[in-house]
Design an enzyme around this catalytic site. Structure first.
Site, PDB file in Angstrom:
ATOM      1  N   LYS A 182     -10.337  17.799  -0.171  1.00 14.24           N
ATOM      2  CA  LYS A 182     -11.140  16.587  -0.299  1.00 14.24           C
ATOM      3  C   LYS A 182     -12.545  16.860   0.228  1.00 14.24           C
ATOM      4  CE  LYS A 182     -10.915  11.591   0.510  1.00 14.24           C
ATOM      5  NZ  LYS A 182     -10.135  10.479   1.070  1.00 14.24           N
ATOM      6  N   GLU A 199       3.187  -1.113   1.952  1.00 16.38           N
ATOM      7  CA  GLU A 199       2.977  -2.469   2.465  1.00 16.38           C
ATOM      8  C   GLU A 199       4.286  -3.245   2.607  1.00 16.38           C
ATOM      9  OE1 GLU A 199      -0.773  -1.032   0.547  1.00 16.38           O
ATOM     10  OE2 GLU A 199       1.322  -1.169  -0.128  1.00 16.38           O
ATOM     11  N   ARG A 240       0.795  -6.990  -2.309  1.00 18.05           N
ATOM     12  CA  ARG A 240       1.826  -6.043  -2.723  1.00 18.05           C
ATOM     13  C   ARG A 240       3.140  -6.250  -1.982  1.00 18.05           C
ATOM     14  NH1 ARG A 240      -0.823  -1.079  -4.744  1.00 18.05           N
ATOM     15  NH2 ARG A 240       0.570   0.232  -3.531  1.00 18.05           N
TER      16      ARG A 240
END
Length: 588
Positions: free
Chosen positions: A246, A334, A362
């Site tokens: 990344k 979640e 969610r």
């Protein structure tokens, strides 16, 4: 050297290049992303990490006929640039410009709109099965998903189903050991073992009936092209495990991957972040939450904190650093976070479950089924409530009041400032009979001197902030500070009264009765959806007690609000100071 990127108008132009040319293109594409994002801001690290992968996918596959989905979409900048949006990329995330995420209405190359994680495999499988049913047997379907996102429950649901089909799908696992924060969990450990060659004999993806390939270097363009060409010829569900870094290509972004996920403005040559002024500013609401939680937890040993993969963004990181055994990052999960919080609450712990407003969507069933029905006193701290700016409609936290207000047992609180946020956090850890959702916005508050002694609030109590004789403005949350400014601009006219309603549920019905009886004109103001929101609750109450007056509701209209600077979005939604002022002035 002659630029290659300037001649790329669509992926078709890639097909004329040699693999050696593609490597030069990767250098130029990376520089182009850095040039624009250093000035315009946005998500940097994720897109830098997949430059070679992006080029290889569009080189090998026939997009947009072949379907390519980018999970979450943080990493899709290179994709946008190569698919005809290079000339408008400087408008990325700006009001009226292109979206920072894939968006179907924006381009035929954006096969599916994304913004939240872990949806790509399910959507891709749906497309692949639809292709089979319609005889489109040669169409390819590719999803690029990160190692943090693939650990989410929904991604596993998609993998589980795909493994018993013969659907023509390719899941590209972009493994950089990062989400926004470092990836967590047992799957991360397994993938690390795969990379180092110490994994157990069985491969988890092969056990799910996927043809597994990898891991391979995601920055080796010739190897990527060769392997994608090979996989294209293999039928059925396939998974390519790609290792990337990344922030690749910008040293600072590689060294500090959390900060450079979305770094703001920076020097494109050195990567140094733009220096901040020495001006003392009010704190971010998330930092007030994080620091106050540590302050409370040091005195109350029953307090624990939970976040689904957002310790830095939500500032639960403060507690993870200070009290690591009592703060939990559960990954992009979640639903698990909410039910785990419920389980902890059954054993008498005081659980602060810290979730972005749109991410709690969610886990809606878990809020109802596992928390509210059982009346467990879980404390939901909803960061990024209201309009959040450049991230746009997938991230605006404008539905939380509406989707939570209808749930029995649940208290909803929207503090007006940092001090009120601290006071409600102090109050709830003293003991609650019900669950509560405390919502607060992205960005800075108003109070520079916010670390004052905390005091207990009376649940369900509103306050009169300014007396008035003719017009009553009832606000909830930090948008109420705008009302105070408006009244000041109108020379503190005695006609206007202002009431702060931190508690949306339960409402302060005694005060409401007096307001509804006394005032000719009543206005409500909120940074949430008009449908089912704070104003709707007031209308319902007025109807219940038989008072029939026109109540003007200012809130988010029944539409998805675009991306852009928050001030512009307030104007678009009609909840800016000028809009409210114009309405008020007709009665003065």
């Amino acid at each position: 050297m002659k630029s290659i990127l300037e001649h790329i108008k669509s992926p078709n132009d890639l097909k004329t290049l040699s693999v050696k040319d593609l490597e030069q293109l990767a250098i130029e594409l990376r520089e182009f992303i850095i040039d624009i994002v250093s000035v315009k801001e946005g998500h940097l690290g994720a897109s830098l990490g997949v430059v070679e992968l992006t080029i290889a996918l569009h080189y090998v596959f026939n997009t947009p006929i072949d379907k390519l989905i980018w999970d979450v979409g943080h990493q899709a900048y290179g994709h946008k640039i190569l698919t005809g949006r290079k000339d408008v990329f400087d408008t990325n995330r700006q009001f009226g410009g292109i979206s920072g995420f894939p968006k179907m209405e924006e381009s035929e190359y954006d096969a599916f709109g994304t913004g939240h994680s872990s949806t790509s495999i399910s959507a891709l499988l749906g497309m692949a099965l639809a292709a089979q049913l319609q005889g489109k047997l040669r169409r390819q379907h590719i999803a690029v998903i990160g190692d943090a996102s693939i650990a989410s429950g929904m991604a596993f649901e998609g993998l589980n189903h795909a493994g018993v089909t013969n659907a023509n799908i390719l899941v590209v696992l972009n493994d950089n050991a990062m989400g926004i924060d470092p990836s967590v969990g047992a799957l991360k450990k397994y993938l690390t073992n795969v990379k180092t060659g110490t994994a157990k004999e069985e491969n988890i993806f092969e056990c799910l009936n996927f043809y597994y390939s990898g891991p391979i270097d995601g920055h080796d363009l010739p190897a990527l092209v060769k392997e994608l060409e090979r996989l294209k010829k293999i039928e059925g569900p396939k998974l390519l495990h790609v290792i990337t870094t990344k922030g690749k290509g910008l040293q600072k972004a590689e060294e500090n991957q959390v900060t450079y996920h979305a770094p703001g403005k920076f020097d494109k040559q050195t990567g140094e972040l733009q220096k901040k002024t020495n001006t003392i500013e009010p704190p971010k609401f998330q930092d007030v939450f994080g620091k106050t939680l540590v302050e409370l937890a040091l005195k109350n040993k029953k307090i624990v904190g939970i976040t689904p993969a957002m310790p830095t963004g939500s500032s639960l990181k403060f507690m993870m650093d200070a009290l690591p055994e009592r703060a939990f990052d559960v990954g992009i999960a979640e639903q698990h976070a909410v039910t785990m919080a419920a389980g902890m609450a059954t054993d008498g712990l005081i659980v602060f479950c810290n979730i972005y407003s749109t991410f709690l969507q969610r886990a809606y069933d878990q809020v109802i089924h596992d928390v509210a029905i059982q009346n467990l006193p879980v404390i939901f701290c909803l960061d990024r409530a209201g309009l959040v700016g450049e991230d746009g409609p997938t991230h605006h936290g404008v539905f939380d009041i509406s989707y939570l207000r209808c749930i029995p047992n649940l208290i909803i609180c929207s503090p007006i400032n940092e001090i009120e946020l601290r006071n409600i956090m102090y109050t709830v850890q003293l003991g609650l009979d019900h669950p509560i959702a405390i919502r607060y916005p992205r960005g800075r508050g108003k109070e520079v001197n916010w670390q004052v002694p905390m005091k207990k609030l009376n649940i369900g109590e509103a306050q009169l902030l300014k007396e008035g004789s003719k017009i009553a403005i009832l606000s909830t949350g930090p948008i109420g500070n705008m009302v105070s400014e408006l009244i000041h601009e109108l020379d503190n006219t005695p006609a206007i009264a202002h009431y702060n309603f931190p508690f949306i549920k339960p409402l302060d019905t005694d005060l409401l009765k007096r307001i509804l009886t006394k005032f000719d004109h009543i206005i409500t103001l909120e940074d949430g959806s008009v449908t089912g929101g704070f104003g709707s609750g007031l209308l319902e109450f007025a109807n219940t007690i038989g008072i029939h007056k026109i109540i003007k509701i200012f809130g988010i209209p029944d539409a998805f609000i675009t991306h852009g600077a928050t001030e512009k979005l307030y104007i678009k939604a009609g909840i800016d100071k000028i809009s409210v002022k114009k309405y008020v002035q007709q009665f003065l």
